[in-house]
Design a protein around this motif. Structure first.
Motif, PDB file in Angstrom:
ATOM      1  N   LEU A 186      44.407  24.848   3.289  1.00  0.00           N
ATOM      2  CA  LEU A 186      43.750  25.982   3.929  1.00  0.00           C
ATOM      3  C   LEU A 186      44.136  26.059   5.394  1.00  0.00           C
ATOM      4  O   LEU A 186      44.047  25.057   6.116  1.00  0.00           O
ATOM      5  N   LEU A 198      45.666  29.103   1.066  1.00  0.00           N
ATOM      6  CA  LEU A 198      44.660  30.057   1.506  1.00  0.00           C
ATOM      7  C   LEU A 198      44.708  30.184   3.027  1.00  0.00           C
ATOM      8  O   LEU A 198      44.985  29.204   3.717  1.00  0.00           O
ATOM      9  N   HIS A 232      42.265  31.755   6.166  1.00  0.00           N
ATOM     10  CA  HIS A 232      40.929  32.286   6.470  1.00  0.00           C
ATOM     11  C   HIS A 232      40.769  32.415   7.975  1.00  0.00           C
ATOM     12  O   HIS A 232      40.850  31.422   8.706  1.00  0.00           O
ATOM     13  N   ARG A 270      46.694  35.453  -0.273  1.00  0.00           N
ATOM     14  CA  ARG A 270      45.277  35.102  -0.406  1.00  0.00           C
ATOM     15  C   ARG A 270      44.677  34.877   0.984  1.00  0.00           C
ATOM     16  O   ARG A 270      44.747  33.778   1.542  1.00  0.00           O
ATOM     17  N   TYR A 278      36.857  31.154  -2.367  1.00  0.00           N
ATOM     18  CA  TYR A 278      38.286  30.841  -2.236  1.00  0.00           C
ATOM     19  C   TYR A 278      38.973  30.837  -3.601  1.00  0.00           C
ATOM     20  O   TYR A 278      40.095  31.333  -3.746  1.00  0.00           O
ATOM     21  N   ALA A 310      44.740  32.101  -7.070  1.00  0.00           N
ATOM     22  CA  ALA A 310      44.317  30.974  -6.232  1.00  0.00           C
ATOM     23  C   ALA A 310      44.285  29.703  -7.069  1.00  0.00           C
ATOM     24  O   ALA A 310      44.022  29.738  -8.265  1.00  0.00           O
TER      25      ALA A 310
END
Length: 375
Positions: free
Chosen positions: A4, A80, A82, A100, A362, A368
């Motif tokens: 992430l 991912l 974010h 994503r 997530y 994912a």
């Protein structure tokens, strides 16, 4: 292991908590941040969290760091991405190409920023449109964001909850001790900025002292720093309550539970709806402390009026003073509110539950990695 990339201000306790908790949950976490947003102290982050300083300072760094962030993406395989805060980190996210992506709105980014001009609103809308999933910490902020930008089909809600083991009624008996010795403490832990209504709290406290006869000595303890400190100190002098008001400065996060445990009532009288959740109120409730709050949207969602606290009209010092008086004279009511507040936090705002909810989001996007899947 799922990897992430968090794009967020590394000097924010919100970022610290998310990064550490997600790493503890088994994700490989990298925090990318503008060079002027260095961690608050050397040991803020878990050893499992990687910090990547981007070369340009905010605010221009939210544009100029885009090529460096793109390079970071090319050189690393992140499952991912974010970004936290829609107008700063969200701008950086909008320049990236990744299948994503997630964007968390925090409050002032969707309440204050779009009010500035049509251009500001358009920039915010662009950032939100570029994100795969937009996440909010409260239902009221999610609804507000969707009203502003109807193209958002859904805005899932994951509260920024509290560690209920740290913020616990059992951590201290200071409040009971102080009340037994004839001292009743009203408290607040917030930045000393206009939107948090600290001036209204001072007025309410002055009214509480002057208009009600109480069998105990009253103290007001205010933890936090900000641009209004000098003005608030002068206001306390003018209201003739300076000897009973203690400006404590910034309290380290690790000491906040102890501060809260010493209060008879926690009182937060914010005046702006950009107070979209109110983690400080949730922390007080988790410690079993009854609360008095204003009717801004975030507080109304967290506090059930008449059950775990009182909700009063914003900017209404008289109503706040009356609510404080009712709690000061009624120990059984304080106990009842404290128990109900703690139960509400355990049900809705337990941090471990909230982290699990975020991880679930997530893994909800098509393509994912599933939980536990290696990459």
């Amino acid at each position: 292991m799922t990897s992430l990339l968090l794009i967020a201000p590394a000097n924010s306790i919100h970022t610290v908590r998310w990064a550490n908790a997600l790493a503890e949950s088994g994700l490989a976490v990298t925090v990318a941040t503008c060079v002027n947003h260095v961690p608050p102290h050397e040991d803020a982050y878990s050893a499992d969290v990687r910090i990547q300083l981007l070369p340009f300072k905010s605010p221009w760094g939210y544009f100029l760091n885009a090529p460096h962030l793109q390079k970071l993406l090319r050189e690393n395989h992140f499952d991912l991405v974010h970004a936290h805060y829609a107008t700063g980190s969200g701008m950086l996210l909008s320049f990236l190409s990744h299948p994503r992506t997630f964007l968390s709105v925090w409050g002032s980014d969707v309440y204050d920023f779009p009010r500035a001009s049509r251009l500001h609103k358009a920039l915010l809308g662009r950032n939100l449109r570029k994100a795969g999933v937009v996440v909010s910490t409260s239902h009221s902020m999610a609804e507000h964001t969707r009203k502003l930008f109807p193209f958002l089909a859904a805005v899932p809600v994951v509260p920024f909850g509290v560690d209920t083991a740290r913020f616990s009624p059992s951590i201290s008996s200071e409040a009971l001790t102080s009340q037994a010795s004839g001292v009743f403490r009203v408290g607040l832990c917030k930045a000393l900025e206009p939107k948090y209504g600290v001036d209204v709290l001072l007025e309410a406290f002055a009214l509480l002292k002057s208009q009600w006869t109480l069998p105990m000595r009253l103290e007001l303890c205010i933890a936090g720093t900000g641009t209004q400190l000098a003005a608030l100190q002068a206001q306390a002098q003018a209201l003739c309550i300076a000897s009973d008001v203690h400006f404590l400065g910034r309290i380290p996060n690790i000491e906040v539970p102890q501060f809260l445990a010493g209060l008879g009532v926690f009182c937060a009288l914010s005046v702006d709806d950009s107070e979209s959740f109110g983690v400080a109120v949730v922390e007080a409730m988790s410690c079993g402390v009854p609360v008095v709050v204003s009717n801004v949207s975030g507080f109304q969602e967290v506090v059930v009026d008449g059950e775990c606290g009182f909700v009063v009209p914003r900017r209404d010092a008289v109503a706040a003073s009356n609510a404080l008086w009712r709690l000061a004279i009624n120990s059984p009511l304080r106990k009842s509110f404290g128990i109900a507040g703690r139960e509400r936090v355990l049900t809705c705002y337990d941090w471990r539950q909230n982290v699990a909810e975020m991880i679930g989001i997530y893994h909800s996007l098509p393509g994912a990695p599933t939980e536990g899947e290696g990459v």
